[in-house]
Scaffold this motif. Structure first.
Motif: not given
Length: 191
Positions: A10, A12, A35-36, A38-39
């Motif tokens: 994960k 993030g 992948a993310d 906002d991470a």
């Protein structure tokens, strides 16, 4: 023998540092954002490509530090990806990460990596990671393209339906698994 243990992290929830502001740094940062988006990501480099700067303006979660690498930039980091064209810096970052027990990937140098970045197939919630044990990222990329072409877009609907079925099933874990195995058995049978 490929002894890698595949996991999905994960991202993030991790503090990730990218060392290098050139083409490889851009490539790694883009993969992380895929992948993310906002991470939290931090990138440090003495020179930072304009494309990376543009990404940072679109993603306030990216922190850019225009500076030479220093070990203090590892403070609070969980994961480090190195992509500089300076082998001495790459080795130093890897050694500093090892001393702090931080997982590190040094681009194009499998011997200095704790993990490899995989080529990823995405179809809705389905993700398939492809690794060649560091031997040929180009092959992994081509194989990813093949899988993207042959996997149907309707896979997300299938996953949603299976989730709904799983949520309605009664019984203990073993009973639920047996029923889901029975339902999904059709996926592995040739026509």
């Amino acid at each position: 023998m490929n002894t890698l243990f595949p996991i999905f992290v994960k991202i993030g929830q991790l503090q990730t540092l990218v060392v290098g502001g050139g083409y490889v740094g851009l490539e790694k940062l883009t993969a992380l954002l895929n992948a993310d988006p906002d991470a939290p990501f931090t990138l440090v480099a003495p020179d930072i490509r304009d494309e990376i700067r543009r990404l940072a303006t679109k993603h306030p979660n990216i922190t850019l530090i225009q500076d030479m690498y220093q070990p203090s930039y590892l403070n609070g980091r969980d994961l480090v990806i190195v992509g500089t064209n300076d082998k001495t810096v790459n080795r130093q970052v890897q050694e500093d990460c090892k001393a702090r027990k931080i997982l590190v990937n040094v681009a194009d140098t499998p011997d200095l990596c704790d993990f490899y970045l995989s080529s990823v197939v995405r179809k809705g919630d389905l993700k398939i990671a492809i690794s060649t044990n560091g031997k040929s990222p180009t092959f992994a990329k081509r194989f990813r393209e093949i899988l993207e072409d042959i996997l149907p877009e309707s896979l997300q609907e299938t996953l949603d339906n299976l989730t709904a079925i799983r949520n309605r099933l009664k019984g203990d874990f073993v009973q639920k698994m047996e029923k889901l195995n029975e339902i999904t058995k059709v996926l592995s049978k040739p026509e």
